[in-house]
Design a protein around this motif. Structure first.
Motif, PDB file in Angstrom:
ATOM      1  N   GLN A   4     -11.522  20.920  11.537  1.00 38.13           N
ATOM      2  CA  GLN A   4     -10.947  21.118  12.856  1.00 38.13           C
ATOM      3  C   GLN A   4     -11.129  19.912  13.771  1.00 38.13           C
ATOM      4  O   GLN A   4     -10.414  19.772  14.739  1.00 38.13           O
ATOM      5  N   SER A   5     -12.058  19.044  13.448  1.00 36.10           N
ATOM      6  CA  SER A   5     -12.373  17.929  14.348  1.00 36.10           C
ATOM      7  C   SER A   5     -11.272  16.882  14.415  1.00 36.10           C
ATOM      8  O   SER A   5     -11.166  16.160  15.403  1.00 36.10           O
ATOM      9  N   SER A   6     -10.470  16.787  13.369  1.00 30.91           N
ATOM     10  CA  SER A   6      -9.327  15.861  13.363  1.00 30.91           C
ATOM     11  C   SER A   6      -8.383  16.259  12.236  1.00 30.91           C
ATOM     12  O   SER A   6      -8.740  17.032  11.355  1.00 30.91           O
ATOM     13  N   LEU A   7      -7.204  15.694  12.281  1.00 35.93           N
ATOM     14  CA  LEU A   7      -6.203  15.972  11.256  1.00 35.93           C
ATOM     15  C   LEU A   7      -6.648  15.361   9.926  1.00 35.93           C
ATOM     16  O   LEU A   7      -7.131  14.231   9.888  1.00 35.93           O
ATOM     17  N   HIS A   8      -6.486  16.103   8.840  1.00 32.73           N
ATOM     18  CA  HIS A   8      -6.855  15.638   7.508  1.00 32.73           C
ATOM     19  C   HIS A   8      -5.647  15.723   6.581  1.00 32.73           C
ATOM     20  O   HIS A   8      -4.859  16.660   6.683  1.00 32.73           O
ATOM     21  N   ALA A   9      -5.542  14.767   5.693  1.00 30.60           N
ATOM     22  CA  ALA A   9      -4.494  14.791   4.672  1.00 30.60           C
ATOM     23  C   ALA A   9      -5.078  14.200   3.391  1.00 30.60           C
ATOM     24  O   ALA A   9      -5.954  13.345   3.428  1.00 30.60           O
ATOM     25  N   ARG A  10      -4.563  14.674   2.267  1.00 32.17           N
ATOM     26  CA  ARG A  10      -5.079  14.239   0.963  1.00 32.17           C
ATOM     27  C   ARG A  10      -3.920  13.937   0.023  1.00 32.17           C
ATOM     28  O   ARG A  10      -3.019  14.761  -0.141  1.00 32.17           O
ATOM     29  N   PHE A  11      -3.977  12.740  -0.556  1.00 31.97           N
ATOM     30  CA  PHE A  11      -2.966  12.350  -1.536  1.00 31.97           C
ATOM     31  C   PHE A  11      -3.268  13.007  -2.884  1.00 31.97           C
ATOM     32  O   PHE A  11      -4.387  13.465  -3.130  1.00 31.97           O
ATOM     33  N   ALA A  12      -2.280  13.031  -3.750  1.00 35.65           N
ATOM     34  CA  ALA A  12      -2.420  13.665  -5.064  1.00 35.65           C
ATOM     35  C   ALA A  12      -3.540  13.043  -5.893  1.00 35.65           C
ATOM     36  O   ALA A  12      -4.126  13.717  -6.732  1.00 35.65           O
ATOM     37  N   ASP A  13      -3.859  11.764  -5.641  1.00 36.44           N
ATOM     38  CA  ASP A  13      -4.932  11.115  -6.397  1.00 36.44           C
ATOM     39  C   ASP A  13      -6.313  11.412  -5.815  1.00 36.44           C
ATOM     40  O   ASP A  13      -7.316  10.874  -6.282  1.00 36.44           O
ATOM     41  N   GLY A  14      -6.394  12.265  -4.777  1.00 38.13           N
ATOM     42  CA  GLY A  14      -7.664  12.663  -4.194  1.00 38.13           C
ATOM     43  C   GLY A  14      -8.087  11.841  -2.983  1.00 38.13           C
ATOM     44  O   GLY A  14      -9.100  12.148  -2.355  1.00 38.13           O
ATOM     45  N   ARG A  15      -7.327  10.835  -2.649  1.00 36.46           N
ATOM     46  CA  ARG A  15      -7.663   9.979  -1.512  1.00 36.46           C
ATOM     47  C   ARG A  15      -7.373  10.705  -0.200  1.00 36.46           C
ATOM     48  O   ARG A  15      -6.297  11.264  -0.017  1.00 36.46           O
ATOM     49  N   TRP A  16      -8.362  10.696   0.722  1.00 37.73           N
ATOM     50  CA  TRP A  16      -8.242  11.335   2.017  1.00 37.73           C
ATOM     51  C   TRP A  16      -7.853  10.331   3.090  1.00 37.73           C
ATOM     52  O   TRP A  16      -8.287   9.176   3.048  1.00 37.73           O
ATOM     53  N   VAL A  17      -7.073  10.768   4.059  1.00 33.82           N
ATOM     54  CA  VAL A  17      -6.817  10.025   5.289  1.00 33.82           C
ATOM     55  C   VAL A  17      -7.016  11.019   6.432  1.00 33.82           C
ATOM     56  O   VAL A  17      -6.735  12.216   6.278  1.00 33.82           O
ATOM     57  N   MET A  67       0.818  -1.197   0.000  1.00 35.85           N
ATOM     58  CA  MET A  67       0.000   0.000   0.000  1.00 35.85           C
ATOM     59  C   MET A  67       0.863   1.263   0.000  1.00 35.85           C
ATOM     60  O   MET A  67       0.553   2.220  -0.665  1.00 35.85           O
ATOM     61  N   TYR A  68       1.951   1.268   0.747  1.00 41.22           N
ATOM     62  CA  TYR A  68       2.816   2.436   0.877  1.00 41.22           C
ATOM     63  C   TYR A  68       3.399   2.859  -0.461  1.00 41.22           C
ATOM     64  O   TYR A  68       3.443   4.027  -0.787  1.00 41.22           O
ATOM     65  N   LYS A  69       3.816   1.931  -1.280  1.00 47.32           N
ATOM     66  CA  LYS A  69       4.445   2.251  -2.560  1.00 47.32           C
ATOM     67  C   LYS A  69       3.432   2.770  -3.583  1.00 47.32           C
ATOM     68  O   LYS A  69       3.795   3.432  -4.522  1.00 47.32           O
ATOM     69  N   LYS A  70       2.149   2.452  -3.407  1.00 49.64           N
ATOM     70  CA  LYS A  70       1.132   2.824  -4.382  1.00 49.64           C
ATOM     71  C   LYS A  70       0.576   4.231  -4.160  1.00 49.64           C
ATOM     72  O   LYS A  70      -0.219   4.697  -4.946  1.00 49.64           O
ATOM     73  N   MET A  71       0.980   4.881  -3.098  1.00 47.50           N
ATOM     74  CA  MET A  71       0.444   6.204  -2.797  1.00 47.50           C
ATOM     75  C   MET A  71       0.928   7.220  -3.823  1.00 47.50           C
ATOM     76  O   MET A  71       2.070   7.184  -4.250  1.00 47.50           O
ATOM     77  N   LYS A  72       0.040   8.106  -4.168  1.00 46.47           N
ATOM     78  CA  LYS A  72       0.361   9.172  -5.121  1.00 46.47           C
ATOM     79  C   LYS A  72       0.773  10.414  -4.349  1.00 46.47           C
ATOM     80  O   LYS A  72      -0.037  11.054  -3.702  1.00 46.47           O
ATOM     81  N   TRP A  73       2.060  10.695  -4.386  1.00 55.33           N
ATOM     82  CA  TRP A  73       2.588  11.857  -3.689  1.00 55.33           C
ATOM     83  C   TRP A  73       2.405  13.093  -4.548  1.00 55.33           C
ATOM     84  O   TRP A  73       2.329  12.980  -5.750  1.00 55.33           O
ATOM     85  N   PRO A  74       2.335  14.270  -4.002  1.00 55.37           N
ATOM     86  CA  PRO A  74       2.557  14.584  -2.597  1.00 55.37           C
ATOM     87  C   PRO A  74       1.301  14.375  -1.758  1.00 55.37           C
ATOM     88  O   PRO A  74       0.183  14.293  -2.269  1.00 55.37           O
ATOM     89  N   LEU A  75       1.520  14.352  -0.468  1.00 56.61           N
ATOM     90  CA  LEU A  75       0.452  14.324   0.525  1.00 56.61           C
ATOM     91  C   LEU A  75       0.294  15.755   1.018  1.00 56.61           C
ATOM     92  O   LEU A  75       1.280  16.405   1.387  1.00 56.61           O
ATOM     93  N   THR A  76      -0.928  16.268   0.995  1.00 57.45           N
ATOM     94  CA  THR A  76      -1.194  17.605   1.513  1.00 57.45           C
ATOM     95  C   THR A  76      -1.791  17.450   2.899  1.00 57.45           C
ATOM     96  O   THR A  76      -2.825  16.802   3.058  1.00 57.45           O
ATOM     97  N   LEU A  77      -1.133  18.021   3.888  1.00 54.51           N
ATOM     98  CA  LEU A  77      -1.556  17.916   5.271  1.00 54.51           C
ATOM     99  C   LEU A  77      -2.260  19.209   5.674  1.00 54.51           C
ATOM    100  O   LEU A  77      -1.687  20.292   5.574  1.00 54.51           O
ATOM    101  N   TYR A  78      -3.506  19.080   6.112  1.00 48.86           N
ATOM    102  CA  TYR A  78      -4.314  20.220   6.544  1.00 48.86           C
ATOM    103  C   TYR A  78      -4.255  20.265   8.071  1.00 48.86           C
ATOM    104  O   TYR A  78      -4.710  19.346   8.735  1.00 48.86           O
ATOM    105  N   PHE A  79      -3.695  21.336   8.615  1.00 44.61           N
ATOM    106  CA  PHE A  79      -3.482  21.426  10.060  1.00 44.61           C
ATOM    107  C   PHE A  79      -3.976  22.757  10.588  1.00 44.61           C
ATOM    108  O   PHE A  79      -4.148  23.720   9.844  1.00 44.61           O
ATOM    109  N   ASP A  80      -4.194  22.819  11.886  1.00 42.78           N
ATOM    110  CA  ASP A  80      -4.626  24.040  12.555  1.00 42.78           C
ATOM    111  C   ASP A  80      -3.402  24.736  13.134  1.00 42.78           C
ATOM    112  O   ASP A  80      -2.880  24.333  14.175  1.00 42.78           O
TER     113      ASP A  80
END
Length: 154
Positions: free
Chosen positions: A59-72, A1-14
């Motif tokens: 604001q409720s939790s940390l959000h990040a989005r991969f270049a392919d649009g996938r959210w974590v 799974m790690y190798k298949k991620m589409k970088w960059p990861l955008t981290l949305y933080f407060d």
């Protein structure tokens, strides 16, 4: 799974959260631009609705989005942001099934307490100051009981 991620990861933080800002400062110092990007949701330029979300949800939790649009979100956003910064080894315990429920509980507790941590020193304290005036989180007035105790102490 790690190798298949589409970088960059955008981290949305407060950026107003002192503990969050410390972690971001740490990650920024180690991140490679083509793998990890940062967006401060407390910035006036940030628009959660453009992402199809609300500011409160972000604001409720940390959000990040991969270049392919996938959210974590939550712990997974933490895990992947540390991996993107080349620090995956330190975040590996977040993947351990036996400990994951404990980490999830701790993360949920932190998310509930986070709004009440504004009193902590901010790593970029100077950025709160403009024209020699600094913004400090508003304090609540003392209750009558607290005021009486203060008078007795003086």
């Amino acid at each position: 799974m790690y190798k298949k991620m589409k970088w960059p990861l955008t981290l949305y933080f407060d950026g107003e959260c002192p503990l969050c800002a410390r972690e971001i400062k740490f990650l920024r110092g180690r991140a490679v631009t083509d793998r990890l990007l940062f967006v401060d949701i407390s910035s006036g330029a940030f628009d959660a609705e453009a992402l199809g979300l609300t500011f409160e949800h972000m604001q409720s939790s940390l959000h990040a989005r991969f270049a392919d649009g996938r959210w974590v979100t939550g712990l997974d956003a933490t895990l992947w942001s540390w991996r993107a910064a080349g620090l995956g080894f330190w975040a590996t315990p977040l993947t351990w099934r036996a400990l994951r429920p404990l980490f999830e509980f701790g993360y949920r507790l932190f998310c509930r307490l986070r709004p009440h941590l504004a009193w902590l020193p901010h790593p970029e304290g100077g950025r709160r100051c403009v024209d020699q005036q600094c913004a400090v989180p508003a304090s609540k007035p003392a209750s009558d009981k607290q005021a009486i105790l203060k008078k007795k102490q003086t």
